[in-house]
Design an enzyme around this catalytic site. Structure first.
Site, PDB file in Angstrom:
ATOM      1  N   GLY A  51       0.805  -1.219   0.000  1.00  0.00           N
ATOM      2  CA  GLY A  51       0.000   0.000   0.000  1.00  0.00           C
ATOM      3  C   GLY A  51       0.834   1.262   0.000  1.00  0.00           C
ATOM      4  O   GLY A  51       0.529   2.230  -0.721  1.00  0.00           O
ATOM      5  N   SER A  52       1.897   1.282   0.777  1.00  0.00           N
ATOM      6  CA  SER A  52       2.707   2.504   0.877  1.00  0.00           C
ATOM      7  C   SER A  52       3.319   2.856  -0.478  1.00  0.00           C
ATOM      8  O   SER A  52       3.244   4.005  -0.923  1.00  0.00           O
ATOM      9  CB  SER A  52       3.830   2.320   1.913  1.00  0.00           C
ATOM     10  OG  SER A  52       3.284   2.073   3.189  1.00  0.00           O
TER      11      SER A  52
ATOM     12  N   ASN B 112      -8.192   3.889   8.147  1.00  0.00           N
ATOM     13  CA  ASN B 112      -7.587   2.753   8.842  1.00  0.00           C
ATOM     14  C   ASN B 112      -7.696   2.836  10.360  1.00  0.00           C
ATOM     15  O   ASN B 112      -7.546   1.839  11.046  1.00  0.00           O
ATOM     16  CB  ASN B 112      -6.122   2.604   8.432  1.00  0.00           C
ATOM     17  CG  ASN B 112      -5.355   3.898   8.511  1.00  0.00           C
ATOM     18  OD1 ASN B 112      -5.715   4.878   7.868  1.00  0.00           O
ATOM     19  ND2 ASN B 112      -4.309   3.935   9.312  1.00  0.00           N
TER      20      ASN B 112
ATOM     21  N   SER C 180      -3.367  -3.434  -0.799  1.00  0.00           N
ATOM     22  CA  SER C 180      -2.272  -4.158  -0.157  1.00  0.00           C
ATOM     23  C   SER C 180      -2.754  -5.525   0.310  1.00  0.00           C
ATOM     24  O   SER C 180      -3.773  -5.629   0.996  1.00  0.00           O
ATOM     25  CB  SER C 180      -1.765  -3.335   1.033  1.00  0.00           C
ATOM     26  OG  SER C 180      -0.776  -4.056   1.725  1.00  0.00           O
TER      27      SER C 180
ATOM     28  N   CYS D 140       1.170   2.228  12.759  1.00  0.00           N
ATOM     29  CA  CYS D 140       2.295   3.044  12.316  1.00  0.00           C
ATOM     30  C   CYS D 140       2.600   4.179  13.285  1.00  0.00           C
ATOM     31  O   CYS D 140       3.716   4.644  13.370  1.00  0.00           O
ATOM     32  CB  CYS D 140       1.995   3.624  10.944  1.00  0.00           C
ATOM     33  SG  CYS D 140       1.104   2.482   9.914  1.00  0.00           S
TER      34      CYS D 140
HETATM   35  C1  LIG Z   1      -1.873  -0.437   5.821  1.00  0.00           C
HETATM   36  C2  LIG Z   1      -2.231   0.772   5.053  1.00  0.00           C
HETATM   37  C3  LIG Z   1      -1.343   1.347   4.124  1.00  0.00           C
HETATM   38  C4  LIG Z   1       0.054   0.822   3.937  1.00  0.00           C
HETATM   39  O1  LIG Z   1       0.069  -0.457   3.338  1.00  0.00           O
HETATM   40  P1  LIG Z   1       1.391  -1.343   3.444  1.00  0.00           P
HETATM   41  O2  LIG Z   1       1.112  -2.491   2.536  1.00  0.00           O
HETATM   42  O3  LIG Z   1       1.515  -1.754   4.873  1.00  0.00           O
HETATM   43  O4  LIG Z   1       2.526  -0.509   2.982  1.00  0.00           O
HETATM   44  C5  LIG Z   1      -1.752   2.450   3.416  1.00  0.00           C
HETATM   45  N1  LIG Z   1      -2.982   2.964   3.595  1.00  0.00           N
HETATM   46  C6  LIG Z   1      -3.864   2.445   4.466  1.00  0.00           C
HETATM   47  C7  LIG Z   1      -5.217   3.050   4.593  1.00  0.00           C
HETATM   48  C8  LIG Z   1      -3.525   1.341   5.230  1.00  0.00           C
HETATM   49  O5  LIG Z   1      -4.396   0.831   6.096  1.00  0.00           O
END
Ligand SMILES: *Cc1c(COP(=O)(O)O)cnc(C)c1O
Length: 395
Positions: free
Chosen positions: A70-71, A151, A199, A324
């Site tokens: 996701g990042s 999140n 992700s 985080c």
């Molecule tokens: C977990 C998350 C991310 C980051 O995803 P990763 O795969 O851990 O890098 C980004 N945005 C939201 C809303 C998330 O919950």
């Protein structure tokens, strides 16, 4: 008893995804860029995973780019749109105060590079107003980035309405759908987005793998230079086993979505009703416009960290805000954005359930949490002041 209730931080892989992962790691180890048969088998698997993931999102396979999660997907979408905008003299980026740090920190960096960044507020219920988004768009705007579901507090944003506005105004629209994909229906055409981040580890797939949807014709630049993988937009040998695990996890999550969300909604209602019986406690975010898996509360007079540690001793894995930000002493930016004052924001607890949670798990949560909250309050000088009237209750 052991209750894992931190699915918004990460999930356990579902057995079918784990099997797809290990099967591919054992049998399909060739490099998809190699011309020999072993490489071609890996390439075929990669192609079919791309098609399967695209189908789950209402996208075309050519619109799916595999990333490390996701990042990375958020970073790439935002930078691609920003730099494409810059070439046309568009230097304004519009987003919200409740985004994930993968979005917020990328925007901060771009601000230092000279872009103007506007972070819109949200309502006390944790939802951005469509008219605020519309009002922030002008001829300088390159990108609007609004997450699909938050999140920390689970609120669902009006992304389809925002997508329509962006389309009409000729502005690129990115949505961070990491918390939504695999949990609620997500269709890129219906949202009308140009970019969408997902992700695998948030929907019972492996960690370290994700995807970015890029609408055909929307600008996309690589963050990582090297080989010609992913149509030249993301260099590096593809993690085929992880991608196979992701495709299987997503298909299974989508297939089970109706049953899972009905179960989770029932558990969520029971949890919310039960915990709201605790005095001076509040639910964070709109009661109804939320993911079925997520609940977040503030308890006045206590520290979320102490609450978490005591719950952990009782076998309960939960979170104070997002994984985080834990470990930092700053209160959550999301809780501040919905109007929680610092003291109240510090007493937060996020419970995010998954399909393997049961009614018995919720009963256990409802037994332990009130007990621990009242134990901590009895030791808290702040709570004593509140009871003595030296401080005003806020909740
Ligand atoms: C977990 C998350 C991310 C980051 O995803 P990763 O795969 O851990 O890098 C980004 N945005 C939201 C809303 C998330 O919950």
């Amino acid at each position: 008893m052991f209750v894992y209730a931190d699915h918004a931080a990460t999930t356990k892989m579902r057995p079918a995804a784990l099997k797809a992962y290990t099967d591919a790691a054992e049998a399909v180890y060739g490099n998809p860029s190699s011309l020999h048969s072993s490489g071609q088998r890996a390439k075929e698997l990669l192609t079919s995973c791309r098609e399967r993931i695209a189908a789950c999102l209402g996208a075309d396979a050519r619109e799916i780019f595999f990333t490390s999660g996701g990042s990375e997907s958020d970073n790439q979408a935002i930078r691609s749109a920003a730099y494409a905008g810059l070439k046309k003299g568009k230097t304004k980026l519009v987003s919200t105060a409740i985004e994930h740090h993968a979005v917020l920190h990328t925007l901060e960096k771009l601000q230092k590079e000279g872009f103007e960044v506007v972070l819109l507020p949200v309502t006390a219920e944790g939802i951005v107003r469509v008219e605020d988004v519309e009002g922030a768009i002008d001829e300088k705007t390159a990108l609007v980035s609004v997450m699909l579901a938050n999140n920390e507090i689970g609120t669902i944003q009006p992304v389809s309405e925002i997508g329509k506005i962006c389309r009409a105004r000729g502005v690129l629209f990115h949505t961070d759908a990491v918390q939504a994909v695999g949990h609620i229906p997500v269709d890129v055409k219906e949202i009308g987005c140009d970019y969408l981040a997902l992700s695998a580890h948030k929907f019972c797939g492996p960690k370290g793998v994700g995807a970015l949807y890029v609408r055909r014709g929307a600008p996309i630049f690589p963050l990582i230079e090297g080989g010609a993988q992913e149509s030249g937009k993301r260099a590096g040998t593809e993690d085929v086993p992880a991608i196979a695990g992701m495709a299987t996890a997503l298909e299974a999550s989508v297939a089970d979505m109706g049953a899972t969300s009905a179960l989770l909604k029932r558990l969520q209602d029971k949890l919310i009703d039960g915990l709201l019986r605790i005095p001076h406690c509040a639910l964070n975010g709109d009661r109804n416009r939320r993911l079925p898996s997520n609940t977040s509360f503030c308890f006045e007079g206590i520290e979320g960290e102490s609450l978490l540690l005591l719950l952990d001793d009782m076998g309960i894995c939960a979170s104070s805000g997002s994984a985080c930000t834990s470990g930092s002493l700053d209160p959550s930016h999301v809780l501040l954005a919905i109007g929680r004052v610092h003291d109240v924001a510090h007493g937060s607890l996020r419970i995010s359930l998954g399909e393997e949670n049961t009614e018995a798990d919720v009963d256990y949560l409802l037994q332990c949490i009130p007990e621990v909250v009242s134990h901590l309050r009895n030791m808290s000088p702040v709570w004593r002041d509140l009871l003595a009237g030296k401080r005003q209750f806020i909740l």
